[in-house]
Design a protein around this motif. Structure first.
Motif, mmCIF file in Angstrom:
data_model
loop_
_atom_site.group_PDB
_atom_site.id
_atom_site.type_symbol
_atom_site.label_atom_id
_atom_site.label_comp_id
_atom_site.label_asym_id
_atom_site.label_seq_id
_atom_site.Cartn_x
_atom_site.Cartn_y
_atom_site.Cartn_z
ATOM 1 N N LEU A 269 -89.403 -12.870 -39.567
ATOM 2 C CA LEU A 269 -89.210 -11.895 -40.597
ATOM 3 C C LEU A 269 -89.389 -12.226 -42.003
ATOM 4 O O LEU A 269 -89.884 -11.384 -43.065
ATOM 5 C CB LEU A 269 -87.657 -11.182 -40.404
ATOM 6 N N SER B 99 -83.589 -15.246 -41.563
ATOM 7 C CA SER B 99 -84.923 -14.654 -41.376
ATOM 8 C C SER B 99 -86.029 -15.318 -41.038
ATOM 9 O O SER B 99 -86.978 -14.972 -40.534
ATOM 10 C CB SER B 99 -85.297 -13.825 -42.535
ATOM 11 N N THR C 231 -85.967 -15.233 -37.091
ATOM 12 C CA THR C 231 -85.816 -13.911 -36.530
ATOM 13 C C THR C 231 -87.176 -13.441 -36.616
ATOM 14 O O THR C 231 -87.783 -13.075 -37.381
ATOM 15 C CB THR C 231 -84.886 -13.143 -37.209
ATOM 16 N N VAL D 203 -82.619 -3.545 -42.788
ATOM 17 C CA VAL D 203 -82.921 -4.847 -43.562
ATOM 18 C C VAL D 203 -82.504 -4.896 -44.993
ATOM 19 O O VAL D 203 -83.269 -3.974 -45.682
ATOM 20 C CB VAL D 203 -84.332 -5.615 -43.459
ATOM 21 N N THR E 239 -82.212 -7.008 -48.605
ATOM 22 C CA THR E 239 -82.515 -8.474 -49.396
ATOM 23 C C THR E 239 -81.556 -8.168 -50.288
ATOM 24 O O THR E 239 -80.936 -7.392 -50.664
ATOM 25 C CB THR E 239 -84.132 -8.338 -49.417
#
Length: 155
Positions: free
Chosen positions: A25, A61, A64, A74, A76
């Motif tokens: 990810l 991440s 993942t 998601v 951030t």
């Protein structure tokens, strides 16, 4: 390496990328979406610099797979305060306590602390230390970080 079209909901916006489903990810966020946080640190989920929230949970991440996110949301560091340019209380506390040094690791500390404070809004010092175990900072700002998390909890 087979690629496929993958939908990602990042910071409240839908994105479509074409990638190997097993790609981390982190690579999708940085390379495909152009985000500068999270950061690549160790690539082994040990330092925390790559931490994001997936459905409110802190996730490393770098390990993942992008396809494992599914319909997850998601968030951030950019979207932590709601994505409208407003700072989250943990971001404000880090500034007030003058935590930043080089700043490389801050993403992991901020994202982990924010998720922790959602589940434990009035933590003890020992609980804060335990929640942040495993995160790395080479600048040695650990005491400032602990003060900032305590400040955010009291806000």
């Amino acid at each position: 390496m087979a690629t496929k079209s993958i939908q990602l909901n990042v910071d409240g916006e839908m994105h479509t990328i074409v990638a190997d489903p097993d790609m981390p990810l982190l690579y999708a966020l940085r390379d495909d979406l152009g985000l500068r946080n999270p950061r690549f640190g160790c690539g082994l989920a040990q330092c925390g610099a790559c931490t994001v929230h997936v459905d409110g949970e802190p996730v490393r991440s770098c390990v993942t797979p992008v396809d494992s996110i599914g319909d997850g949301k998601v968030v951030t560091l950019k979207g932590l305060g709601g994505g409208n340019g407003k700072a989250h209380k943990i971001q404000e506390a880090f500034i007030e306590e003058q935590v930043p040094q080089c700043g490389y690791c801050l993403n992991g500390w901020l994202m982990t602390a924010a998720a922790f404070l959602e589940t434990n809004p009035n933590p003890s010092d020992a609980e804060i230390r335990q929640a942040l175990t495993g995160l790395k900072c080479r600048c040695g700002t650990h005491y400032s970080i602990l003060r900032a998390v305590k400040r955010a909890a009291q806000a």
